[in-house]
Motif scaffolding. Structure first.
Motif, PDB file in Angstrom:
ATOM      1  N   ALA A 171       3.397   8.353 -11.235  1.00 57.90           N
ATOM      2  CA  ALA A 171       4.152   8.420 -12.674  1.00 57.90           C
ATOM      3  C   ALA A 171       4.252   9.976 -13.064  1.00 57.90           C
TER       4      ALA A 171
ATOM      5  N   ILE B 124      11.224   3.785  -7.770  1.00 55.65           N
ATOM      6  CA  ILE B 124      10.135   3.403  -7.387  1.00 55.65           C
ATOM      7  C   ILE B 124       9.534   4.509  -6.408  1.00 55.65           C
ATOM      8  N   ARG B 125       8.253   4.853  -6.702  1.00 56.87           N
ATOM      9  CA  ARG B 125       7.640   6.030  -5.850  1.00 56.87           C
ATOM     10  C   ARG B 125       6.138   5.708  -5.286  1.00 56.87           C
TER      11      ARG B 125
ATOM     12  N   GLY C 262       5.469   3.172  -3.970  1.00 55.08           N
ATOM     13  CA  GLY C 262       5.142   1.629  -4.112  1.00 55.08           C
ATOM     14  C   GLY C 262       5.009   1.144  -5.463  1.00 55.08           C
ATOM     15  N   VAL C 263       5.263   2.210  -6.498  1.00 51.07           N
ATOM     16  CA  VAL C 263       5.144   2.089  -8.003  1.00 51.07           C
ATOM     17  C   VAL C 263       6.172   2.120  -8.756  1.00 51.07           C
ATOM     18  N   ARG C 264       6.682   1.223  -9.545  1.00 52.37           N
ATOM     19  CA  ARG C 264       7.656   1.481 -10.220  1.00 52.37           C
ATOM     20  C   ARG C 264       7.634   2.571 -11.238  1.00 52.37           C
ATOM     21  N   VAL C 265       8.347   3.537 -11.330  1.00 48.03           N
ATOM     22  CA  VAL C 265       8.009   4.587 -12.369  1.00 48.03           C
ATOM     23  C   VAL C 265       9.076   4.969 -13.490  1.00 48.03           C
TER      24      VAL C 265
ATOM     25  N   ASN D  95       0.824  -1.305   0.014  1.00 53.17           N
ATOM     26  CA  ASN D  95       0.013   0.039   0.059  1.00 53.17           C
ATOM     27  C   ASN D  95       0.712   1.384  -0.054  1.00 53.17           C
ATOM     28  N   GLY D  96       1.903   1.214  -0.861  1.00 53.70           N
ATOM     29  CA  GLY D  96       2.746   2.338  -0.883  1.00 53.70           C
ATOM     30  C   GLY D  96       3.648   2.722   0.002  1.00 53.70           C
TER      31      GLY D  96
ATOM     32  N   ASP E 139      -1.242  10.679  -8.996  1.00 52.37           N
ATOM     33  CA  ASP E 139      -0.333   9.591  -9.906  1.00 52.37           C
ATOM     34  C   ASP E 139       1.042   9.653  -9.612  1.00 52.37           C
TER      35      ASP E 139
END
Length: 389
Positions: free
Chosen positions: A125, A382-383, A385-388, A27-28, A123
């Motif tokens: 990204a 990764i920001r 929890g999301v690979r950007v 969860n981030g 967002d």
């Protein structure tokens, strides 16, 4: 849950590396860091091989509205808000690609970076986590007056601070001295009287907003420290003829907890520094060592956008510049991560790889504690929890 694995990890604080780490993200946020750990069955695994994991970089001084061209002022003043916002978005993405997952923007026009702040919150990204000051306070035709932040007199500066609080700015930026970027502005002269500066600090703190000062010169640094500013940007103690790292001012900074937000680094291949700058470098190296030894908190900003060699996305060159100025790789990395997070008021959630912190990570090739130039080889970002990248 995502498990990120790499050859090594620098947590943003400690002096050494954790070997073969597994960072569990949920969860981030970082759920756990397991040296040599094996992820749970069914967990998605991102194996970064021989890379080293670092906390996402935190740039404490950017100007996303400036395009790093040869005509920064003309390009900005000729652009309408829609065009300028598109440039701001592009600048933010360039910073993110270089591993900057949080940035502090210290001078826009029309509070446009607050719009970007909302977009990147939705967002990851779209760009880094944004901390925004809006237009900096300056005097009539003072440094960066074209950004729209002109305010004078005690009542005028108090009103300007209240406007920023009402607009939702995260901090207040004040051009305490002039600057080289603005024609007719003197970087060695103080633009505001002491009563005005005290009023800015009082009003900002009344609204729970930190306040930071643009000041390359010792004249402005002295006034900003005396009137209670939280952070001094640049903070190089310049004089018209050289450098004067005033010991009394430095001791007061250490006593008050005033941070120096250093703006170092530039893209390679640009023109050599002018002679009047080049001859100051040995004194700057000595002076920054004095700041560090005196216990003054030091963070790292890029001042990106102001010149072609300060392009957006050039932040890692500031980390290597700190090493060139005598800092150890670990000290340089802390200035770019955990210490920078404290300066941004986010020390409890960013700047470290530890359980409970935001899952903002950058992976670099090589081992930056032995060769800090590894920060230029960004292999993953990764920001939240999301690979950007």
């Amino acid at each position: 849950m995502l498990a990120v694995r790499a050859r090594a990890l620098f947590d943003g604080v400690g002096p050494g590396l954790t070997e073969r780490p597994t960072v569990l993200i949920e969860n981030g946020r970082i759920a756990a860091v397991r040296p040599g750990g094996v992820p749970l069955i069914g967990t998605e695994v991102l194996d970064l091989g021989a890379a080293t994991l670092l906390p996402g970089f935190i740039d404490t001084h950017t100007h996303l509205a400036f395009d790093a061209s040869d005509d920064v002022i003309g390009r900005l003043t000729d652009a309408d808000d829609a065009t300028l916002l598109d440039r701001i978005r592009s600048a933010a993405r360039a910073a993110l690609s270089a591993g900057v997952t949080t940035l502090r923007d210290l001078g826009d026009r029309g509070y446009l970076t607050l719009r970007l702040r909302a977009e990147t919150a939705r967002d990851p990204a779209a760009g880094p986590h944004v901390i925004a000051s809006g237009p900096p306070l300056t005097t009539a035709r003072g440094h960066c007056w074209f950004l729209g932040g002109q305010a004078e007199g005690v009542d005028g500066v108090r009103a300007a601070v209240r406007e920023r609080a009402e607009r939702g700015a995260d901090l207040v930026k004040v051009m305490v001295t002039g600057g080289d970027l603005t024609p007719g502005s003197d970087p060695y002269s103080v633009q505001y009287g002491r009563d005005e500066l005290r009023a800015v600090v009082d009003e900002a703190h009344r609204h729970s907003l930190p306040v930071t000062a643009h000041a390359h010169a010792v004249t402005g640094i002295r006034e900003a420290v005396a009137t209670g500013f939280d952070t001094i940007e640049h903070c190089f103690f310049l004089t018209e003829t050289g450098v004067d790292f005033d010991r009394q001012v430095i001791e007061e900074m250490a006593h008050r907890g005033t941070t120096a937000s250093l703006t170092l680094g530039a893209l390679p291949g640009g023109p050599p520094p002018p002679a009047h700058i080049a001859r100051r470098i040995p004194s700057l190296v000595t002076g920054l060592a004095t700041l560090r030894a005196s216990g003054v908190r030091l963070s790292l900003g890029s001042d990106s956008g102001i010149f072609p060699v300060k392009a957006h996305g050039s932040y890692p060159y500031g980390i290597t510049a700190l090493a060139d100025f005598g800092f150890t790789p670990a000290e340089a990395l802390r200035a770019a991560t955990s210490t920078a997070a404290l300066v941004c008021g986010l020390g409890d959630r960013k700047g470290r790889i530890a359980a409970g912190y935001d899952a903002d990570l950058v992976a670099v090739g090589g081992e930056p504690l032995s060769d800090v130039a590894a920060v230029h080889d960004v292999v993953a970002v990764i920001r939240g929890g999301v690979r950007v990248g």
